[in-house]
Scaffold this active site. Structure first.
Site, PDB file in Angstrom:
ATOM      1  N   LYS A  36       0.843  -1.204   0.000  1.00  0.00           N
ATOM      2  CA  LYS A  36       0.000   0.000   0.000  1.00  0.00           C
ATOM      3  C   LYS A  36       0.874   1.248   0.000  1.00  0.00           C
ATOM      4  CE  LYS A  36      -3.824  -2.436   2.038  1.00  0.00           C
ATOM      5  NZ  LYS A  36      -4.271  -3.150   3.229  1.00  0.00           N
ATOM      6  N   GLN A  70      -5.071  -2.183   9.345  1.00  0.00           N
ATOM      7  CA  GLN A  70      -4.923  -3.494   8.712  1.00  0.00           C
ATOM      8  C   GLN A  70      -5.509  -4.599   9.599  1.00  0.00           C
ATOM      9  OE1 GLN A  70      -3.683  -3.912   5.590  1.00  0.00           O
ATOM     10  NE2 GLN A  70      -4.030  -6.098   5.678  1.00  0.00           N
ATOM     11  N   ASP A 114     -11.645   2.251   3.674  1.00  0.00           N
ATOM     12  CA  ASP A 114     -11.887   0.806   3.586  1.00  0.00           C
ATOM     13  C   ASP A 114     -13.385   0.517   3.420  1.00  0.00           C
ATOM     14  OD1 ASP A 114     -10.027  -1.257   3.636  1.00  0.00           O
ATOM     15  OD2 ASP A 114      -9.605  -1.032   5.774  1.00  0.00           O
TER      16      ASP A 114
HETATM   17  N1  GUN Z   1      -6.947  -7.365   5.603  1.00  0.00           N
HETATM   18  C1  GUN Z   1      -7.174  -8.077   4.473  1.00  0.00           C
HETATM   19  N2  GUN Z   1      -7.833  -7.326   3.566  1.00  0.00           N
HETATM   20  C2  GUN Z   1      -8.040  -6.121   4.144  1.00  0.00           C
HETATM   21  C3  GUN Z   1      -8.655  -4.924   3.701  1.00  0.00           C
HETATM   22  O1  GUN Z   1      -9.186  -4.812   2.582  1.00  0.00           O
HETATM   23  N3  GUN Z   1      -8.656  -3.908   4.584  1.00  0.00           N
HETATM   24  C4  GUN Z   1      -8.093  -4.012   5.816  1.00  0.00           C
HETATM   25  N4  GUN Z   1      -8.162  -2.949   6.629  1.00  0.00           N
HETATM   26  N5  GUN Z   1      -7.516  -5.105   6.259  1.00  0.00           N
HETATM   27  C5  GUN Z   1      -7.480  -6.160   5.416  1.00  0.00           C
END
Ligand code: GUN
Length: 290
Positions: free
Chosen positions: A53, A97, A120
């Site tokens: 990211k 995350q 998100d």
């Molecule tokens: N863990 C796995 N996929 C995601 C996601 O799309 N967002 C977040 N915050 N954590 C994740």
């Protein structure tokens, strides 16, 4: 006939080029989108996701901050950090995350993130907005699937869309987004009666169950659009989706590969949401349209 491949990498690259232009335009009027990613602990998969990211932000010229907390940090530590990021004008998107360590209440954390910075799309406020068809941040993976269908000129209106999997992150928001695009939507799960028959009714079949090669060719209608959200690691290290790709590709009209399908779209949509959030914070758009 072999299916057309929906190339997530190519669509993602195209969207990123458009987004770079948009970011340059925003910079010209003093708007600098910023994303904060919070990682608690050192889950190896999460470390990789967070790094990717950050890289994607760097590539596009989005300000990015990585906030790392130790695995034994308290819920209060994390809530304090979120509160600080909620108030920080440089930050337009906050992503915590997942999964979080077990001693931290995930729902409480997601609800602490300002809905205006919830890129998100996991905050109940944004989930509710999505449900009633109002502009909101849509969760990145299902939103990415919609963009893939649109970029491939696949008409959604009136189509039977079947989603296998009812998770909060993919299945349920996927259903809402497809409904908004005028599909007739069915959500299937582990208790669904005669799942193969339901899948065979799909014009658009979305596999999001997390089981390697679960969707077999006998479950797919000739010419159907098959979208594979799964990413599964086999014991031999090979990465496969939830769809039995080789056989299904002989029957479907369109198919997404794994890797190189839905995967690359998720981070792209996170950046997309962050840019929209920056535009909204600057009063350039009233809300975020899906
Ligand atoms: N863990 C796995 N996929 C995601 C996601 O799309 N967002 C977040 N915050 N954590 C994740």
């Amino acid at each position: 006939m072999a299916a057309k491949i929906i190339d997530g990498k190519a669509i993602s690259a195209k969207m990123k080029e458009e987004m770079k232009r948009e970011i340059a335009e925003l910079r010209g009027i003093g708007i600098f989108p910023g994303l904060a990613v919070v990682l608690v602990g050192e889950n190896p998969a999460s470390v990789v996701y967070v790094r990717n990211k950050g890289k994607a932000c760097h590539e596009l010229g989005v300000h990015s901050e990585e906030h790392r907390l130790l695995a034994n940090s308290s819920e209060e530590d994390l809530l304090r950090l979120i509160e600080r990021l909620n108030k920080d004008d440089k930050i337009n998107g906050i992503l915590v995350q997942l999964p979080l360590p077990r001693h931290i209440d995930e729902r409480k954390i997601l609800e602490a993130i300002s809905p205006d910075k919830d890129v998100d799309g996991f905050h109940p406020y944004n989930i509710g907005k999505l449900m009633i068809g109002e502009p909101a941040f849509a969760p990145c993976t299902p939103y990415g699937v919609i963009k893939m269908l649109e970029h491939s000129n696949i008409d959604i209106t009136g189509k039977n869309a079947v989603i296998v999997g009812r998770s909060n992150i993919v299945g349920k928001p996927m259903a809402m987004l497809l409904l908004q695009k005028n599909a007739t939507v069915t959500i299937c799960h582990s208790k669904t009666n005669d799942l193969p028959a339901v899948c065979r009714g799909a014009d658009i079949l979305i596999a999001a169950i997390g089981k390697p090669r679960f969707v077999t060719a006998d479950m797919v209608k000739d010419g159907a659009v098959v979208i594979d959200v799964g990413i599964n690691r086999l014991p031999d290290g090979k990465l496969v989706g939830d769809v039995d790709y080789d056989a299904v590709a002989q029957k479907a009209g369109y198919i997404t590969p794994v890797p190189g399908g839905v995967g690359p779209m998720t981070i792209t949509m996170l950046l997309y949401n962050t840019i929209q959030s920056a535009r909204r914070a600057a009063g350039k758009v009233k809300a975020v349209e899906v």
